[in-house]
Design a protein around this motif. Structure first.
Motif, PDB file in Angstrom:
ATOM      1  N   GLU A  82      56.007  42.296  44.322  1.00 20.92           N
ATOM      2  CA  GLU A  82      55.584  43.471  42.841  1.00 20.92           C
ATOM      3  C   GLU A  82      53.904  43.148  42.419  1.00 20.92           C
ATOM      4  OE1 GLU A  82      55.661  40.767  38.199  1.00 20.92           O
ATOM      5  OE2 GLU A  82      56.348  39.891  40.011  1.00 20.92           O
ATOM      6  N   VAL A  83      53.504  44.042  42.013  1.00 20.07           N
ATOM      7  CA  VAL A  83      52.643  44.455  42.690  1.00 20.07           C
ATOM      8  C   VAL A  83      51.990  44.334  40.377  1.00 20.07           C
ATOM      9  CG1 VAL A  83      50.387  46.021  42.190  1.00 20.07           C
ATOM     10  CG2 VAL A  83      52.613  46.672  43.561  1.00 20.07           C
ATOM     11  N   ARG A  84      50.972  43.165  41.066  1.00 18.14           N
ATOM     12  CA  ARG A  84      50.211  43.101  39.471  1.00 18.14           C
ATOM     13  C   ARG A  84      49.221  43.056  39.134  1.00 18.14           C
ATOM     14  NH1 ARG A  84      53.204  37.149  39.415  1.00 18.14           N
ATOM     15  NH2 ARG A  84      52.258  36.465  40.117  1.00 18.14           N
ATOM     16  N   PRO A  85      48.451  43.891  38.873  1.00 10.73           N
ATOM     17  CA  PRO A  85      47.244  44.116  38.718  1.00 10.73           C
ATOM     18  C   PRO A  85      46.070  43.060  37.911  1.00 10.73           C
ATOM     19  CG  PRO A  85      48.212  45.244  36.806  1.00 10.73           C
ATOM     20  CD  PRO A  85      49.056  44.744  38.094  1.00 10.73           C
ATOM     21  N   LEU A  86      45.365  43.132  38.662  1.00 16.64           N
ATOM     22  CA  LEU A  86      43.981  41.952  38.782  1.00 16.64           C
ATOM     23  C   LEU A  86      42.761  43.096  38.796  1.00 16.64           C
ATOM     24  CD1 LEU A  86      44.894  38.632  40.711  1.00 16.64           C
ATOM     25  CD2 LEU A  86      45.068  39.036  37.828  1.00 16.64           C
ATOM     26  N   PRO A  87      41.097  42.186  37.714  1.00 19.74           N
ATOM     27  CA  PRO A  87      40.318  43.077  37.756  1.00 19.74           C
ATOM     28  C   PRO A  87      39.339  42.696  38.867  1.00 19.74           C
ATOM     29  CG  PRO A  87      40.223  41.077  35.729  1.00 19.74           C
ATOM     30  CD  PRO A  87      41.294  40.702  36.871  1.00 19.74           C
TER      31      PRO A  87
END
Length: 235
Positions: free
Chosen positions: A117-122
């Motif tokens: 699962e691609v979960r974006p972060l800073p």
């Protein structure tokens, strides 16, 4: 630009940067969380020792800690490469939670990783350090040291070397340089070596010179391979 579900911008950067994403197959490789917890796999048994033994066989490593060092550095290099590549191309990084990131310990180098699962972060240094150093390097080192006599300083030197190497391959953009320098100043990596421009000189040795025909790495603390009776610099 936000992350796309396939992280397609990474593929042109090469095998160390590319990352498979999406729903895992019916029989996915184990998640790294399972590896770090030393929970056995039905296919591989103990995942850590399986990987180290594979690396030892391929490289004809003369002792297990040499293969353990090289195996650790290879996996950590993949993690840094993904994070730096995404920070450079997207301005965001994926959450590489060990429960989401699957690893095939039987694959050839570069290590085969699959993010379910691609979960974006800073893409700030604190976030990247938390994901890679605290999420992976610390538990991986603990899992390795459960089975092998390997110095913590060597493993931290490997992590720093892998970071600097990924940055060199990616290029010398201002964003990559700034992120790399900030990460190398992190308390867990500070003191592992000296960064001058894009060149890094570590203060420990990964033991690759002990592999038949291995020689010294470009950032090694040694000027020439130690004689067999010399004490390894490992931290």
């Amino acid at each position: 630009m936000d992350l796309d579900p396939d992280l397609a911008a990474l593929a042109p950067l090469g095998g160390f940067f590319a990352l498979r994403t999406g729903r895992t197959p019916d029989e996915p490789p184990p998640a790294l969380a399972q590896t770090y917890e030393n929970r056995p796999s039905e296919v591989y048994g103990n995942i850590v020792t399986f990987r180290v033994e594979k690396v030892a066989s391929v490289l004809r490593a003369p002792e297990p800690r040499v293969a353990a060092s090289i195996a650790q550095q290879g996996l950590v290099a993949r993690l840094w490469s993904v994070m730096l590549g995404c920070a450079e191309r997207y301005g965001r990084v994926p959450d590489l939670d060990p429960g989401l990131l699957h690893w095939d310990p039987g694959a050839a180098a570069p290590d085969d990783l699959w993010l379910s699962e691609v979960r974006p972060l800073p893409a700030d240094p604190g976030t990247v350090a938390d994901v890679v150093l605290h999420g992976h390097v610390v538990p991986l080192a603990a899992a390795l040291r459960t089975h092998y006599r390997i110095a913590p300083g060597l493993l931290w030197g490997n992590a720093a070397s892998a970071l600097a190497g990924a940055a060199r391959v990616l290029g010398a953009s201002a964003r990559t340089r700034a992120l790399t320098a900030a990460l190398l100043a992190h308390p867990l990596l500070a003191g592992t070596g000296t960064l001058t421009g894009t060149a890094f000189r570590r203060r420990s040795c990964c033991l690759y010179y002990r592999v038949p025909g291995g020689g010294l790495c470009g950032d090694c603390c040694f000027a020439r391979p130690p004689c067999s009776s010399a004490r390894d610099t490992s931290g």
